[in-house]
Design an enzyme around this catalytic site. Sequence first.
Site, PDB file in Angstrom:
ATOM      1  N   HIS A  43     -28.896  23.148 -39.514  1.00 52.52           N
ATOM      2  CA  HIS A  43     -29.927  23.858 -38.501  1.00 52.52           C
ATOM      3  C   HIS A  43     -29.535  23.484 -37.096  1.00 52.52           C
ATOM      4  O   HIS A  43     -29.950  22.198 -36.782  1.00 52.52           O
ATOM      5  CB  HIS A  43     -30.966  23.973 -38.942  1.00 52.52           C
ATOM      6  CG  HIS A  43     -30.717  25.162 -40.601  1.00 52.52           C
ATOM      7  ND1 HIS A  43     -30.829  23.988 -41.670  1.00 52.52           N
ATOM      8  CD2 HIS A  43     -31.408  26.515 -40.649  1.00 52.52           C
ATOM      9  CE1 HIS A  43     -31.500  25.589 -42.971  1.00 52.52           C
ATOM     10  NE2 HIS A  43     -31.428  27.116 -41.759  1.00 52.52           N
ATOM     11  N   ASN A  92     -28.550  14.296 -40.217  1.00 54.20           N
ATOM     12  CA  ASN A  92     -29.563  15.280 -40.052  1.00 54.20           C
ATOM     13  C   ASN A  92     -30.869  15.135 -41.109  1.00 54.20           C
ATOM     14  O   ASN A  92     -32.086  15.580 -40.592  1.00 54.20           O
ATOM     15  CB  ASN A  92     -28.713  16.110 -41.291  1.00 54.20           C
ATOM     16  CG  ASN A  92     -28.903  17.535 -41.385  1.00 54.20           C
ATOM     17  OD1 ASN A  92     -29.945  17.982 -40.693  1.00 54.20           O
ATOM     18  ND2 ASN A  92     -28.806  17.882 -42.119  1.00 54.20           N
TER      19      ASN A  92
END
Length: 270
Positions: free
Chosen positions: A122, A153
């Site tokens: 994201h 991430n």
Amino acid sequence: MKKCLTILIFFFWMLLQLACREQSNFTQEEKDVQVEVSEEFIAWKAEDFFPTSTTNQIIHHNYYTLSYHEEHEQAEWVAYQLQPNSSSTTDFKRPYFVEDPKVQTASADWRNYRNSGYDKGHLCPAGDMKFSKQAYDDTFYTSNISPQKPDFNAGVWNRLEQKVRYWADKYDGLFVVTGGVLEPNLKTIGKEEVSVPNSFYKVLLRNTGDKLRAIAFLVPHENSEQPLYSFVVSIDELEKRTGIDFFHQLPDDVEKKIEESKDYKEWSFK
């Protein structure tokens, strides 16, 4: 005698009323000045801080805006306001990733990421949008993701996202711009050749009540245990790397001052 006393009392009463009125007017003038300064720096409209788009494909969703880069099949930037306490403890059911219906050239299919070894990372984090189900679900458009190594991430990038939420609570909200640095000759994944950035950035803007402060982070696309301040760069440097003008709508003198600074202490401790 009584008549003279009455006139004298009336005279002093008039002087007192006039003095009070002048004091009241002066106080209101002070308030007017404060409002003028406040409106210049405190009026918080996200569109006043949108960066330039190198692609001219700007997509507005209800809670974030992005500039989609078709060549790289992802956003070159995603911008949004992060309000305090936006990352509540509410646990919404994660939806499936879907293509963004607003991207005219069509955003990348999520299947490009299958078996690629990369996460669907994201850009506007779902964790920043827990204040409503719609806001949360909207972060699962594929226009809002970029290929990220799993340890990156879940590691240093997650640390930075958590720190940004902390600052949003501390400073009563932030304006956030984030994305991967999209350069020529990047590695790609999937049939649509989604680019894998070599580094990712975040630019933060906050209001101190009388001025704006900003800070930028440029993080290499690999996990790191280095302290977050070691990734601070000037916005000027980031603009050279990305070709994006981040705060072009601000007055030139304000823009120059906040974009040339890379003082972590100035941001974090004031």
